[in-house]
Design an enzyme around this catalytic site. Structure first.
Site, PDB file in Angstrom:
ATOM      1  N   HIS A 145      32.796  44.441  44.416  1.00 45.33           N
ATOM      2  CA  HIS A 145      32.952  43.029  44.874  1.00 45.33           C
ATOM      3  C   HIS A 145      32.418  42.902  46.089  1.00 45.33           C
ATOM      4  O   HIS A 145      33.025  42.163  47.229  1.00 45.33           O
ATOM      5  CB  HIS A 145      34.296  42.549  44.861  1.00 45.33           C
ATOM      6  CG  HIS A 145      34.853  42.147  43.445  1.00 45.33           C
ATOM      7  ND1 HIS A 145      35.281  43.061  42.410  1.00 45.33           N
ATOM      8  CD2 HIS A 145      35.312  40.968  42.697  1.00 45.33           C
ATOM      9  CE1 HIS A 145      35.869  42.612  41.583  1.00 45.33           C
ATOM     10  NE2 HIS A 145      35.709  41.204  41.499  1.00 45.33           N
ATOM     11  N   GLU A 172      37.921  34.542  45.160  1.00 39.34           N
ATOM     12  CA  GLU A 172      38.374  35.707  45.028  1.00 39.34           C
ATOM     13  C   GLU A 172      38.897  36.108  46.572  1.00 39.34           C
ATOM     14  O   GLU A 172      39.893  36.815  46.788  1.00 39.34           O
ATOM     15  CB  GLU A 172      37.479  36.779  44.519  1.00 39.34           C
ATOM     16  CG  GLU A 172      37.466  36.667  43.082  1.00 39.34           C
ATOM     17  CD  GLU A 172      36.385  37.739  42.341  1.00 39.34           C
ATOM     18  OE1 GLU A 172      37.061  38.023  41.328  1.00 39.34           O
ATOM     19  OE2 GLU A 172      35.502  37.911  42.845  1.00 39.34           O
ATOM     20  N   HIS A 177      39.259  39.379  34.443  1.00 44.71           N
ATOM     21  CA  HIS A 177      37.702  39.826  34.646  1.00 44.71           C
ATOM     22  C   HIS A 177      37.278  39.237  33.439  1.00 44.71           C
ATOM     23  O   HIS A 177      37.379  39.284  32.306  1.00 44.71           O
ATOM     24  CB  HIS A 177      37.663  41.468  34.158  1.00 44.71           C
ATOM     25  CG  HIS A 177      36.550  42.023  34.177  1.00 44.71           C
ATOM     26  ND1 HIS A 177      35.562  41.895  35.236  1.00 44.71           N
ATOM     27  CD2 HIS A 177      36.147  42.730  33.142  1.00 44.71           C
ATOM     28  CE1 HIS A 177      34.332  42.524  35.005  1.00 44.71           C
ATOM     29  NE2 HIS A 177      34.663  43.159  33.706  1.00 44.71           N
ATOM     30  N   GLU A 214      35.538  47.392  39.624  1.00 43.08           N
ATOM     31  CA  GLU A 214      34.216  46.502  39.772  1.00 43.08           C
ATOM     32  C   GLU A 214      33.970  46.371  41.452  1.00 43.08           C
ATOM     33  O   GLU A 214      34.682  45.814  41.910  1.00 43.08           O
ATOM     34  CB  GLU A 214      34.218  45.315  38.746  1.00 43.08           C
ATOM     35  CG  GLU A 214      32.954  44.618  39.097  1.00 43.08           C
ATOM     36  CD  GLU A 214      33.204  43.255  38.228  1.00 43.08           C
ATOM     37  OE1 GLU A 214      32.302  42.965  37.201  1.00 43.08           O
ATOM     38  OE2 GLU A 214      34.087  42.614  38.197  1.00 43.08           O
ATOM     39  N   ASP A 267      40.041  42.628  40.829  1.00 41.93           N
ATOM     40  CA  ASP A 267      40.393  41.989  39.478  1.00 41.93           C
ATOM     41  C   ASP A 267      41.826  42.102  38.974  1.00 41.93           C
ATOM     42  O   ASP A 267      42.504  41.343  38.678  1.00 41.93           O
ATOM     43  CB  ASP A 267      39.485  42.070  38.407  1.00 41.93           C
ATOM     44  CG  ASP A 267      38.133  41.523  38.481  1.00 41.93           C
ATOM     45  OD1 ASP A 267      37.990  40.708  39.554  1.00 41.93           O
ATOM     46  OD2 ASP A 267      37.078  41.891  38.035  1.00 41.93           O
ATOM     47  N   GLU A 296      34.308  39.212  31.821  1.00 40.09           N
ATOM     48  CA  GLU A 296      33.827  39.913  30.734  1.00 40.09           C
ATOM     49  C   GLU A 296      34.691  40.515  29.384  1.00 40.09           C
ATOM     50  O   GLU A 296      34.312  40.957  28.411  1.00 40.09           O
ATOM     51  CB  GLU A 296      32.883  41.050  31.000  1.00 40.09           C
ATOM     52  CG  GLU A 296      31.656  40.642  32.052  1.00 40.09           C
ATOM     53  CD  GLU A 296      31.710  40.425  33.323  1.00 40.09           C
ATOM     54  OE1 GLU A 296      30.682  40.583  34.134  1.00 40.09           O
ATOM     55  OE2 GLU A 296      32.978  40.156  33.817  1.00 40.09           O
ATOM     56  N   HIS A 337      31.764  35.572  41.949  1.00 35.45           N
ATOM     57  CA  HIS A 337      32.139  36.750  42.060  1.00 35.45           C
ATOM     58  C   HIS A 337      31.825  37.205  43.460  1.00 35.45           C
ATOM     59  O   HIS A 337      30.872  37.305  43.891  1.00 35.45           O
ATOM     60  CB  HIS A 337      31.162  37.701  41.348  1.00 35.45           C
ATOM     61  CG  HIS A 337      31.272  39.244  41.122  1.00 35.45           C
ATOM     62  ND1 HIS A 337      32.397  39.508  40.293  1.00 35.45           N
ATOM     63  CD2 HIS A 337      30.946  40.203  41.706  1.00 35.45           C
ATOM     64  CE1 HIS A 337      32.332  40.872  40.951  1.00 35.45           C
ATOM     65  NE2 HIS A 337      31.366  41.198  41.537  1.00 35.45           N
TER      66      HIS A 337
END
Length: 271
Positions: free
Chosen positions: A45, A193, A129, A43, A54, A131, A188
């Site tokens: 970032h 992170e 992650h 994904e 992630d 989701e 995010h």
């Protein structure tokens, strides 16, 4: 990890992929055999963090936890469920390649059921992650049913499911976000992170490409198809302003210590 005389180095590794099959076979049937399964995503970032963030973070945390409690770490689930606009920027952004629900559930179920069928006593799914969570829950439930859990006599296998950010304490948040925590919904590509990656894999962080911008202002509903303009151009839902390695070290040490203690206590493991 401290070397143990007389035992091959590979057998002392926390990573299952580094073990030979016979060493794994003998370990798997032990009373406390515990496998940590990291789960991430592929994904975007933003311009400053890698696509594998992630999975990188969940795997690093799993390895640290495994070394504390005597567990082994499986290879990560490196693709995750569809990135959503209010938590990951959205599946429409370049660089994000996702699984649908059936694919994620099917893959995770097969992996979990495979370990349980080979005698693994405990599985700990360490999610990185947002989701993924409910689909990993479904996979775990189905894998336990495949293994006949709840039927028969003797010890029964256990699956724990958690997301690492749920172990970040209020005190740590106050240090990492001295001006106030903006909320998990827009973390995010932001400070958490970025700081963790600066601590764990600084060579993969391009902090000079980070962009300062206001946090995303998103509605309280999901709209499909998404309105792409509602996601900041960077793909990040909040800016990484103030990120540094010291914050990452604090986050990493605090989370791994508390997560290790929780899991060890719940499963009756040394920790």
């Amino acid at each position: 990890m401290t070397s143990i005389p007389g035992i091959p180095a590979a057998a002392q590794s926390t990573r299952l992929a580094h073990l030979d099959a016979h060493t794994y076979r003998d370990w798997a049937v032990g009373e406390h055999s515990t496998v940590l399964l990291p789960a991430g995503a592929f994904e975007q970032h933003g311009p400053h963090l890698p696509l594998g963030t992630d999975a990188i973070l969940s795997t690093a945390i799993a390895e640290a936890v495994g070394s504390r409690i005597g567990a082994k770490v499986a290879e990560p689930l490196s693709y995750g469920y569809k990135s959503q606009q209010k938590s990951g920027g959205g599946d429409h952004l370049p660089g994000t390649v996702s699984l649908d629900a059936a694919a994620l559930i099917g893959q995770a179920r097969c992996i979990m059921a495979g370990f349980l069928a080979q005698g693994i006593r405990n599985l700990v799914v360490l999610n990185g992650h947002y989701e993924n969570y409910q689909f990993l829950y479904e996979a775990a439930d189905l894998a336990l049913a495949d293994a006949g859990a709840g039927h028969g006599h003797g010890p029964q296998p256990t699956v724990l499911l958690l997301s690492y950010w749920d172990y970040v304490t209020e005190g740590t948040l106050a240090t990492v976000y001295p001006d106030g925590f903006p909320g998990w919904g827009i973390e995010h590509g932001g400070v958490l992170e970025t700081s963790l990656m600066l601590h764990l894999r600084p060579e993969l962080v391009a902090l000079d490409r980070a962009v300062s911008h206001p946090p995303a202002a998103l509605p309280r509903f999901d709209r499909l198809p998404v309105v792409a303009s509602r996601t900041p151009d960077t793909g990040c839902l909040s800016a990484p302003d103030g990120s540094d390695e010291r914050k990452g070290a604090l986050l990493f040490e605090q989370v791994t210590a508390e997560l290790s203690g929780d899991v060890a206590t719940e499963l009756g493991l040394p920790g």
